[in-house]
Scaffold this motif. Structure first.
Motif, short mmCIF file in Angstrom:
data_model
loop_
_atom_site.label_atom_id
_atom_site.label_comp_id
_atom_site.label_asym_id
_atom_site.label_seq_id
_atom_site.Cartn_x
_atom_site.Cartn_y
_atom_site.Cartn_z
N ILE A 1 -63.24 64.84 2.40
CA ILE A 1 -62.94 63.46 2.03
C ILE A 1 -61.44 63.29 1.77
N GLU A 2 -60.83 64.25 1.08
CA GLU A 2 -59.40 64.16 0.80
C GLU A 2 -58.58 64.17 2.09
N ASN A 3 -58.91 65.07 3.00
CA ASN A 3 -58.17 65.12 4.27
C ASN A 3 -58.35 63.85 5.08
N ALA A 4 -59.57 63.34 5.13
CA ALA A 4 -59.83 62.11 5.86
C ALA A 4 -59.10 60.93 5.21
N SER A 5 -59.04 60.93 3.88
CA SER A 5 -58.34 59.85 3.16
C SER A 5 -56.85 59.87 3.47
N LYS A 6 -56.27 61.05 3.48
CA LYS A 6 -54.84 61.16 3.79
C LYS A 6 -54.56 60.72 5.23
N LEU A 7 -55.44 61.11 6.14
CA LEU A 7 -55.27 60.72 7.53
C LEU A 7 -55.40 59.21 7.69
N TYR A 8 -56.37 58.62 7.03
CA TYR A 8 -56.60 57.17 7.09
C TYR A 8 -55.39 56.43 6.51
N ALA A 9 -54.89 56.91 5.37
CA ALA A 9 -53.73 56.28 4.75
C ALA A 9 -52.49 56.41 5.63
N ALA A 10 -52.32 57.56 6.24
CA ALA A 10 -51.17 57.74 7.13
C ALA A 10 -51.28 56.83 8.35
N LYS A 11 -52.49 56.60 8.80
CA LYS A 11 -52.71 55.78 9.98
C LYS A 11 -52.45 54.30 9.70
N TYR A 12 -52.87 53.81 8.53
CA TYR A 12 -52.82 52.37 8.26
C TYR A 12 -51.83 51.96 7.17
N TYR A 13 -51.49 52.85 6.26
CA TYR A 13 -50.68 52.46 5.11
C TYR A 13 -49.49 53.38 4.89
N ALA A 14 -48.93 53.93 5.92
CA ALA A 14 -47.85 54.92 5.78
C ALA A 14 -46.67 54.39 4.98
N ASP A 15 -46.21 53.19 5.30
CA ASP A 15 -45.05 52.64 4.59
C ASP A 15 -45.34 52.45 3.11
N ASP A 16 -46.51 51.93 2.78
CA ASP A 16 -46.87 51.72 1.38
C ASP A 16 -46.95 53.04 0.62
N ILE A 17 -47.53 54.06 1.24
CA ILE A 17 -47.68 55.35 0.58
C ILE A 17 -46.31 56.00 0.36
N ILE A 18 -45.43 55.89 1.34
CA ILE A 18 -44.08 56.45 1.21
C ILE A 18 -43.33 55.77 0.07
N ASN A 19 -43.54 54.47 -0.10
CA ASN A 19 -42.87 53.71 -1.16
C ASN A 19 -43.55 53.89 -2.52
N GLY A 20 -44.62 54.67 -2.59
CA GLY A 20 -45.28 54.94 -3.86
C GLY A 20 -46.34 53.92 -4.24
N ASN A 21 -46.63 52.98 -3.37
CA ASN A 21 -47.67 51.99 -3.66
C ASN A 21 -49.04 52.65 -3.50
N SER A 22 -49.98 52.21 -4.30
CA SER A 22 -51.32 52.77 -4.17
C SER A 22 -52.16 51.89 -3.25
N LYS A 23 -53.06 52.53 -2.56
CA LYS A 23 -53.95 51.83 -1.63
C LYS A 23 -55.39 52.20 -1.94
#
Length: 114
Positions: free
Chosen positions: A48-70
């Motif tokens: 689940i953690e790996n899939a979550s990171k992949l999903y976030a990288a796929k759709y929310y990369a900019d937000d995650i890099i800026n520290g925003n939570s999704k």
């Protein structure tokens, strides 16, 4: 006179021996089952953690890099094809939130194996 069969005492002795063997084996079997379930929980959480990171990288990369939570759910991961769950894994509650902030993932085991 030639008798065939077992006497009651012989049958009782066999039952007692089988009971002793069962009493010795049962705790070991329960321990093995518990260990297997714990390993499955750990593997599922990693999955689940790996899939979550992949999903976030796929759709929310900019937000995650800026520290925003999704927030997203297991349903999102499954519908996107990133995560494939067996029917017995997490079938209870696929709509609980997974919150990703930076590289930290917060979720409460999502009803898996409970």
């Amino acid at each position: 006179m030639n008798k065939r069969g077992f006497t009651l005492i012989e049958l009782l002795a066999i039952i007692v021996i089988l009971g002793i063997i069962a009493a010795i084996a049962a705790p070991n079997i329960n321990k093995q089952i518990s260990n297997k379930e714990e390993k499955e929980k750990t593997l599922l959480n990693q999955k689940i953690e790996n899939a979550s990171k992949l999903y976030a990288a796929k759709y929310y990369a900019d937000d995650i890099i800026n520290g925003n939570s999704k927030k997203f759910t297991l349903n999102d991961l499954v519908e996107d094809g990133i995560l494939n769950l067996n029917s017995s894994e997490c079938a209870d509650d696929m709509s609980k939130d997974i919150i990703l902030t930076g590289s930290d993932i917060n979720y409460d085991n999502l009803g898996c194996y409970q």
